[in-house]
Design a protein around this motif. Sequence first.
Motif, short mmCIF file in Angstrom:
data_model
loop_
_atom_site.label_atom_id
_atom_site.label_comp_id
_atom_site.label_asym_id
_atom_site.label_seq_id
_atom_site.Cartn_x
_atom_site.Cartn_y
_atom_site.Cartn_z
N LYS A 20 64.22 38.27 79.77
CA LYS A 20 63.37 38.38 80.97
C LYS A 20 62.21 39.34 80.72
N CYS A 21 62.41 40.29 79.80
CA CYS A 21 61.42 41.34 79.58
C CYS A 21 60.36 40.98 78.54
N PHE A 22 60.75 40.18 77.54
CA PHE A 22 59.85 39.98 76.40
C PHE A 22 59.69 38.50 76.06
N SER A 69 63.88 49.86 71.92
CA SER A 69 63.61 48.92 72.99
C SER A 69 63.89 49.53 74.36
N LEU A 70 63.08 49.14 75.32
CA LEU A 70 63.25 49.58 76.70
C LEU A 70 62.93 48.39 77.59
N CYS A 71 63.80 48.12 78.55
CA CYS A 71 63.59 46.94 79.38
C CYS A 71 64.28 47.14 80.73
N TYR A 76 63.91 45.03 89.56
CA TYR A 76 64.27 46.45 89.77
C TYR A 76 63.22 47.41 89.23
N ARG A 77 62.03 46.89 88.99
CA ARG A 77 60.99 47.76 88.41
C ARG A 77 60.35 48.66 89.46
N ARG A 78 59.69 49.68 88.97
CA ARG A 78 58.94 50.66 89.78
C ARG A 78 59.86 51.45 90.70
N LYS A 79 61.10 51.64 90.24
CA LYS A 79 62.04 52.46 91.02
C LYS A 79 62.47 53.67 90.21
N GLY A 80 61.80 53.89 89.08
CA GLY A 80 62.13 55.06 88.27
C GLY A 80 63.20 54.82 87.22
N ILE A 81 63.67 53.56 87.08
CA ILE A 81 64.77 53.29 86.14
C ILE A 81 64.30 53.43 84.69
N GLY A 82 63.12 52.90 84.39
CA GLY A 82 62.60 53.00 83.02
C GLY A 82 62.44 54.45 82.60
N ARG A 83 61.84 55.25 83.49
CA ARG A 83 61.64 56.67 83.16
C ARG A 83 63.00 57.37 82.96
N GLN A 84 63.96 57.06 83.83
CA GLN A 84 65.28 57.69 83.75
C GLN A 84 65.99 57.33 82.44
N GLU A 105 56.87 52.16 69.23
CA GLU A 105 55.71 51.28 69.12
C GLU A 105 55.59 50.48 70.41
N VAL A 106 54.35 50.23 70.81
CA VAL A 106 54.12 49.47 72.04
C VAL A 106 52.89 48.59 71.84
N ARG A 107 52.95 47.39 72.43
CA ARG A 107 51.79 46.50 72.35
C ARG A 107 50.57 47.18 72.97
N SER A 111 49.83 48.06 79.18
CA SER A 111 49.34 49.29 79.81
C SER A 111 50.39 49.94 80.70
N ILE A 112 51.30 49.14 81.28
CA ILE A 112 52.34 49.71 82.15
C ILE A 112 53.26 50.62 81.34
N ALA A 113 53.73 50.11 80.22
CA ALA A 113 54.63 50.93 79.38
C ALA A 113 53.87 52.14 78.83
N ILE A 114 52.63 51.93 78.43
CA ILE A 114 51.85 53.05 77.88
C ILE A 114 51.72 54.15 78.93
N GLN A 115 51.48 53.76 80.19
CA GLN A 115 51.38 54.76 81.28
C GLN A 115 52.68 55.52 81.42
N LEU A 116 53.79 54.77 81.39
CA LEU A 116 55.10 55.42 81.50
C LEU A 116 55.27 56.44 80.37
N TYR A 117 55.00 56.00 79.13
CA TYR A 117 55.23 56.89 77.99
C TYR A 117 54.30 58.12 78.06
N GLU A 118 53.05 57.89 78.47
CA GLU A 118 52.14 59.05 78.57
C GLU A 118 52.60 60.01 79.64
C1 LIG Z 1 57.91 49.29 81.05
C2 LIG Z 1 59.13 49.21 81.98
C3 LIG Z 1 60.39 49.50 81.19
C4 LIG Z 1 58.99 50.26 83.09
O1 LIG Z 1 60.19 50.28 83.83
P1 LIG Z 1 60.22 50.75 85.37
O2 LIG Z 1 61.63 51.01 85.73
O3 LIG Z 1 59.49 49.79 86.21
O4 LIG Z 1 59.39 52.10 85.27
P2 LIG Z 1 59.43 53.33 86.28
O5 LIG Z 1 59.68 52.86 87.67
O6 LIG Z 1 60.35 54.37 85.73
O7 LIG Z 1 57.92 53.84 86.19
C5 LIG Z 1 57.56 54.95 85.42
C6 LIG Z 1 56.05 55.01 85.28
O8 LIG Z 1 55.54 53.88 84.56
C7 LIG Z 1 54.27 53.51 85.09
N1 LIG Z 1 54.39 52.22 85.76
C8 LIG Z 1 55.52 51.51 85.96
N2 LIG Z 1 55.22 50.33 86.56
C9 LIG Z 1 53.89 50.31 86.71
C10 LIG Z 1 52.97 49.35 87.25
N3 LIG Z 1 53.39 48.16 87.73
N4 LIG Z 1 51.66 49.65 87.23
C11 LIG Z 1 51.23 50.82 86.73
N5 LIG Z 1 52.04 51.77 86.22
C12 LIG Z 1 53.35 51.51 86.20
C13 LIG Z 1 53.92 54.58 86.12
O9 LIG Z 1 53.28 55.62 85.42
C14 LIG Z 1 55.29 54.98 86.60
O10 LIG Z 1 55.32 56.25 87.17
P3 LIG Z 1 55.14 56.41 88.78
O11 LIG Z 1 56.03 55.40 89.43
O12 LIG Z 1 55.56 57.82 89.02
O13 LIG Z 1 53.68 56.15 89.03
C15 LIG Z 1 59.23 47.81 82.65
O14 LIG Z 1 57.99 47.51 83.24
C16 LIG Z 1 59.61 46.69 81.68
O15 LIG Z 1 60.79 46.44 81.44
N6 LIG Z 1 58.59 45.99 81.13
C17 LIG Z 1 58.85 44.89 80.19
C18 LIG Z 1 59.40 45.39 78.90
C19 LIG Z 1 58.50 46.41 78.25
O16 LIG Z 1 57.29 46.33 78.27
N7 LIG Z 1 59.15 47.41 77.63
C20 LIG Z 1 58.46 48.45 76.86
C21 LIG Z 1 58.17 47.90 75.52
S1 LIG Z 1 57.52 49.14 74.43
#
Ligand SMILES: CC(C)(COP(=O)(O)OP(=O)(O)OC[C@H]1O[C@@H](n2cnc3c(N)ncnc32)[C@H](O)[C@@H]1OP(=O)(O)O)[C@@H](O)C(=O)NCCC(=O)NCCS
Length: 149
Positions: A20-22, A69-71, A76-84, A105-107, A111-118
């Motif tokens: 579902k993620c990739f 890998s992170l997914c 369930y996105r944008r609820k802080g799960i990825g960051r946690q 490494e990230v594509r 930009s969403i993942a890059i924002q999270l990592y930054e």
């Molecule tokens: C990247 C991913 C893991 C983020 O998971 P998530 O649980 O939605 O992330 P979080 O809710 O913890 O968000 C953390 C931060 O990421 C950024 N972010 C997350 N979703 C975003 C969106 N839709 N738009 C912009 N920034 C976003 C924000 O900086 C956010 O912080 P904030 O909510 O305080 O603003 C998820 O989008 C995903 O599974 N993507 C597909 C797989 C992928 O790209 N994995 C990484 C490969 S390197």
Amino acid sequence: MNIRRALQEDLAVVFELEKKCFNDPYPIELLTMLQSLYPELFLVAEHDGRVVGYVSGLIRTDGSGHIVSLCVDPEYRRKGIGRQLMIEIEDLMKKLFNVCIYRLEVRVSNSIAIQLYESIGYRIQARMSRYYSNGEDAYLMIKDACLIR
Ligand SMILES: CC(C)(COP(=O)(O)OP(=O)(O)OC[C@H]1O[C@@H](n2cnc3c(N)ncnc32)[C@H](O)[C@@H]1OP(=O)(O)O)[C@@H](O)C(=O)NCCC(=O)NCCS
């Protein structure tokens, strides 16, 4: 939401999530290898007993921690799960393997993942040309937490 070590029995569900993620999911054989190599660094996030996210990593020969890998399930996105998940795997790498440098490494288009990592301290270190099978470049991102140990 609860984060715990993945069990072998979770891998089929993790693989469904991975798809579902990739667009180019890791094969289940690779997920199985990662889980058996570093079981303490293969984590799942559970919500109401359902696996809704995962992160996996390994320790490189230079002692740095590699997030492989992170997914998170799209529902369930944008609820802080990825960051946690990221915080949890970094803590474990630090506690169990004395890691203070983390890499991933990230594509370049992700930009969403890059924002999270930054937001948690990663910085772009290099651009790796045609890193992915479809020819897309990757950013190598590094977090150096050695000074704040
Ligand atoms: C990247 C991913 C893991 C983020 O998971 P998530 O649980 O939605 O992330 P979080 O809710 O913890 O968000 C953390 C931060 O990421 C950024 N972010 C997350 N979703 C975003 C969106 N839709 N738009 C912009 N920034 C976003 C924000 O900086 C956010 O912080 P904030 O909510 O305080 O603003 C998820 O989008 C995903 O599974 N993507 C597909 C797989 C992928 O790209 N994995 C990484 C490969 S390197």
